[in-house]
Design a protein around this motif. Structure first.
Motif, PDB file in Angstrom:
ATOM      1  N   CYS A  56       0.594  -1.440   0.369  1.00  0.00           N
ATOM      2  CA  CYS A  56      -0.281  -0.059   0.082  1.00  0.00           C
ATOM      3  C   CYS A  56       0.976   1.336  -0.048  1.00  0.00           C
ATOM      4  N   GLY A  57       0.360   2.079  -0.848  1.00  0.00           N
ATOM      5  CA  GLY A  57       0.921   3.565  -0.491  1.00  0.00           C
ATOM      6  C   GLY A  57      -0.027   4.814  -0.596  1.00  0.00           C
ATOM      7  N   GLY A  58       0.450   5.891  -0.687  1.00  0.00           N
ATOM      8  CA  GLY A  58      -0.449   7.252  -0.493  1.00  0.00           C
ATOM      9  C   GLY A  58      -0.301   8.561  -1.308  1.00  0.00           C
ATOM     10  N   GLY A  59      -0.238   9.413  -1.234  1.00  0.00           N
ATOM     11  CA  GLY A  59       0.012  10.238  -2.468  1.00  0.00           C
ATOM     12  C   GLY A  59      -1.186  11.441  -1.526  1.00  0.00           C
ATOM     13  N   GLY A  60      -0.837  12.259  -2.712  1.00  0.00           N
ATOM     14  CA  GLY A  60      -1.377  14.024  -2.238  1.00  0.00           C
ATOM     15  C   GLY A  60      -1.144  14.438  -3.630  1.00  0.00           C
ATOM     16  N   CYS A  61      -1.608  15.648  -3.200  1.00  0.00           N
ATOM     17  CA  CYS A  61      -1.320  17.260  -3.840  1.00  0.00           C
ATOM     18  C   CYS A  61      -0.895  18.537  -3.975  1.00  0.00           C
ATOM     19  N   ILE A  62      -0.953  19.531  -3.784  1.00  0.00           N
ATOM     20  CA  ILE A  62      -1.235  20.951  -3.084  1.00  0.00           C
ATOM     21  C   ILE A  62      -1.331  21.949  -4.130  1.00  0.00           C
ATOM     22  N   ARG A  63      -2.992  22.288  -4.021  1.00  0.00           N
ATOM     23  CA  ARG A  63      -2.920  22.861  -5.248  1.00  0.00           C
ATOM     24  C   ARG A  63      -3.248  24.805  -5.169  1.00  0.00           C
ATOM     25  N   ARG A  66      -5.915  28.916  -8.981  1.00  0.00           N
ATOM     26  CA  ARG A  66      -6.303  28.217 -10.317  1.00  0.00           C
ATOM     27  C   ARG A  66      -6.188  27.157 -11.013  1.00  0.00           C
ATOM     28  N   GLY A  67      -5.943  25.536 -10.259  1.00  0.00           N
ATOM     29  CA  GLY A  67      -6.157  24.193  -9.836  1.00  0.00           C
ATOM     30  C   GLY A  67      -3.972  24.492 -10.882  1.00  0.00           C
ATOM     31  N   THR A  68      -3.143  25.434 -10.005  1.00  0.00           N
ATOM     32  CA  THR A  68      -1.929  24.941 -10.395  1.00  0.00           C
ATOM     33  C   THR A  68      -1.313  23.892  -9.175  1.00  0.00           C
ATOM     34  N   ILE A  69      -0.377  23.580  -9.394  1.00  0.00           N
ATOM     35  CA  ILE A  69      -0.162  22.722  -8.786  1.00  0.00           C
ATOM     36  C   ILE A  69       1.545  22.747  -8.084  1.00  0.00           C
ATOM     37  N   LEU A  70       1.106  23.261  -6.745  1.00  0.00           N
ATOM     38  CA  LEU A  70       2.672  23.934  -5.960  1.00  0.00           C
ATOM     39  C   LEU A  70       3.726  21.679  -6.089  1.00  0.00           C
ATOM     40  N   LEU A  71       2.804  21.433  -5.373  1.00  0.00           N
ATOM     41  CA  LEU A  71       4.231  19.656  -5.397  1.00  0.00           C
ATOM     42  C   LEU A  71       2.534  18.715  -4.472  1.00  0.00           C
ATOM     43  N   ALA A  72       3.370  17.514  -5.459  1.00  0.00           N
ATOM     44  CA  ALA A  72       3.318  16.012  -5.159  1.00  0.00           C
ATOM     45  C   ALA A  72       4.114  15.103  -3.926  1.00  0.00           C
TER      46      ALA A  72
END
Length: 200
Positions: A56-63, A66-72
């Motif tokens: 198993c693993g996990g993930g995410g993103c910060i936006r 405007r939907g521009t991604i800062l990081l994932a």
């Protein structure tokens, strides 16, 4: 008897021979899309488990709005189940935003079990206590809203979580160009505001 999905004709004939009548619940179509935060940033998180239990693993993103991604981020957790992966992904995302000093206004997860347990203040599984409790404490200390969303609106986090299992490592991706290729399509769909179809 009421079924959520259609079964074979043979199954219905067997039920009928025992005197049961059957109905299939009609599915309705719902249009859904990713909703950007009104201010500051939002965090989408997701967990994945192959086998449940299994790797198993996990993930995410910060936006931003405007939907521009800062990081994932993508983190591999070893052997575990879905609720462990979902809870750890939330905790990892919260720690990362706290470390970076990012101000979150919204957090989205497609795990209704996790979201409802945090909202009610009752841990659903003792295996997740060590990540659930600090996550809840951190959320209670801020004005951040944790919301349940449909899987179709959480696809970027879903792809990153699955990437962590296939790569078997922990990674942080800064900006759009550093993202795994499979994550870029869902991110562009979210940014464009296109609707996804969900059958309920």
């Amino acid at each position: 008897m009421m079924f959520k999905t259609d079964h074979s004709l043979a199954t219905y004939q067997i039920l009928h021979s025992y005197g049961f009548t059957y109905h299939t619940a009609a599915k309705r179509m719902k249009l859904v899309r990713w909703i950007p935060p009104l201010v500051d940033f939002c965090l989408n998180v997701d967990g994945a488990s192959k086998g449940n239990p299994g790797f198993c693993g996990g993930g995410g993103c910060i936006r931003d709005k405007r939907g521009t991604i800062l990081l994932a981020f993508a983190n591999f957790y070893g052997v575990g189940n879905n609720i462990i992966a979902e809870t750890r992904a939330l905790w990892d995302g919260l720690r990362l935003t706290y470390f970076l000093g990012v101000c979150l206004s919204e957090i989205y997860s497609d795990s209704s079990t996790l979201v409802h347990s945090i909202q009610k203040g009752k841990c659903s599984n003792w295996h997740i206590q060590r990540w659930w409790r600090p996550s809840r404490d951190l959320l209670q200390g801020n004005a951040t809203i944790l919301s349940h969303v449909f899987r179709e609106t959480n696809q970027v986090a879903d792809w990153v979580a699955n990437h962590s299992i296939s790569s078997i490592c922990n990674e942080v991706f800064w900006g759009f160009n550093r993202l795994p290729y499979a994550c870029k399509g869902p991110l562009l769909v979210d940014r464009s505001g296109l609707l996804n179809i969900r059958l309920i």
